[in-house]
Design an enzyme around this catalytic site. Structure first.
Site, PDB file in Angstrom:
ATOM      1  N   ARG A  90       0.857  -1.194   0.000  1.00  0.00           N
ATOM      2  CA  ARG A  90       0.000   0.000   0.000  1.00  0.00           C
ATOM      3  C   ARG A  90       0.884   1.231   0.000  1.00  0.00           C
ATOM      4  O   ARG A  90       1.957   1.220   0.613  1.00  0.00           O
ATOM      5  CB  ARG A  90      -0.838   0.081   1.276  1.00  0.00           C
ATOM      6  N   LEU A  92       1.558   4.636   1.555  1.00  0.00           N
ATOM      7  CA  LEU A  92       1.199   5.260   2.826  1.00  0.00           C
ATOM      8  C   LEU A  92       0.773   6.714   2.586  1.00  0.00           C
ATOM      9  O   LEU A  92       1.435   7.443   1.855  1.00  0.00           O
ATOM     10  CB  LEU A  92       2.387   5.184   3.792  1.00  0.00           C
ATOM     11  N   THR A 107      11.441  -1.598   1.860  1.00  0.00           N
ATOM     12  CA  THR A 107      12.272  -2.432   1.018  1.00  0.00           C
ATOM     13  C   THR A 107      11.520  -2.699  -0.280  1.00  0.00           C
ATOM     14  O   THR A 107      10.320  -2.978  -0.277  1.00  0.00           O
ATOM     15  CB  THR A 107      12.707  -3.717   1.743  1.00  0.00           C
ATOM     16  N   HIS A 108      12.236  -2.557  -1.392  1.00  0.00           N
ATOM     17  CA  HIS A 108      11.610  -2.610  -2.723  1.00  0.00           C
ATOM     18  C   HIS A 108      12.416  -3.543  -3.626  1.00  0.00           C
ATOM     19  O   HIS A 108      13.644  -3.389  -3.724  1.00  0.00           O
ATOM     20  CB  HIS A 108      11.574  -1.192  -3.316  1.00  0.00           C
ATOM     21  N   ASP A 140       9.443   8.768   1.326  1.00  0.00           N
ATOM     22  CA  ASP A 140       9.074  10.187   1.317  1.00  0.00           C
ATOM     23  C   ASP A 140       7.676  10.309   0.710  1.00  0.00           C
ATOM     24  O   ASP A 140       6.945   9.319   0.629  1.00  0.00           O
ATOM     25  CB  ASP A 140      10.148  11.034   0.610  1.00  0.00           C
ATOM     26  N   GLY A 142       6.678  10.636  -2.292  1.00  0.00           N
ATOM     27  CA  GLY A 142       6.449  10.004  -3.600  1.00  0.00           C
ATOM     28  C   GLY A 142       6.304   8.491  -3.480  1.00  0.00           C
ATOM     29  O   GLY A 142       6.329   7.929  -2.389  1.00  0.00           O
TER      30      GLY A 142
END
Ligand code: GRF
Length: 199
Positions: A90, A92, A107-108, A140, A142
């Protein structure tokens, strides 16, 4: 001892790895609560470790902002130093980010700024990338745009399926997340300084 809230949506293998790491003597952080946006299977890892958890569902709120406020309130109850989004699927809301960032990391499964968004592994394969990887970054305002803290590269194998590649990325992701949390907790990595330098 740095107090962590971990947010998940799925199986929670990153959460499980983090909980195991925090049990090592001298690890400078502990997971004090786990939150999810759905009845995530990974909540079982919190239960097994007797860590309190909560589910805050977007569908139960009129707006995303209201959902974010409820999630923030649940975390506030636990007096947390760092919020770790580890597989929370999701975005945020701004109010939530404003309250916790830069002490809010994600973490991506790609080498940001490449392949942001919810389908990072699929997108890397579709683009014909020969390497991809994982990024731990500050969240942040974005989507997957915040300052990068740590990255690890994973070479893409010929003809590899999305789930295979994602699994290999996750093998790098779990230790990378643990290392990042350790560095934040022991003061090696200063989130406020990184965020300030990014602006
Ligand atoms: C991770 O690869 C995370 O980066 C991505 O979803 C996966 C979650 O895995 N957004 P798990 O729930 O920690 O096993």
């Amino acid at each position: 001892m740095l107090k962590l809230a971990v947010l998940i949506s799925g199986g929670g293998s990153n959460l499980k790895a983090l909980i195991e790491a925090t049990k090592e003597p001298d690890f400078p952080a502990e997971v004090v609560c786990v939150g999810a946006d759905t009845a995530a299977p990974g909540l079982a890892h919190a239960a097994a470790a007797q860590i309190p958890s909560f589910v805050v569902r977007p569908a139960d709120f009129a707006t995303r902002a209201d959902w974010g406020e409820a999630l923030a309130a649940a975390i506030r109850d636990h007096d947390v130093d760092l919020v770790v989004s580890a597989g929370l699927m999701r975005i945020l809301p701004a109010g939530f980010v404003g309250e916790f960032s830069p002490r809010l990391i994600n973490t991506h499964p790609a080498l940001l700024p490449l392949f942001p968004g919810a389908h990072a592994v699929r997108d890397a394969l579709a683009a014909g990338a020969t390497e991809t990887g994982v990024t731990v970054h500050i969240i942040d305002e974005g989507v997957d745009t915040g300052p990068v803290l740590r990255q690890a590269v994973v070479a893409v194998r010929e003809g590899e399926a999305e789930d295979e590649l994602h699994e290999r990325i996750k093998q790098e992701e779990r230790p990378l997340l643990i290392d990042t949390v350790r560095a934040i907790a022991d003061g090696t990595l200063d989130l406020a300084a990184v965020a300030a330098a990014h602006h």
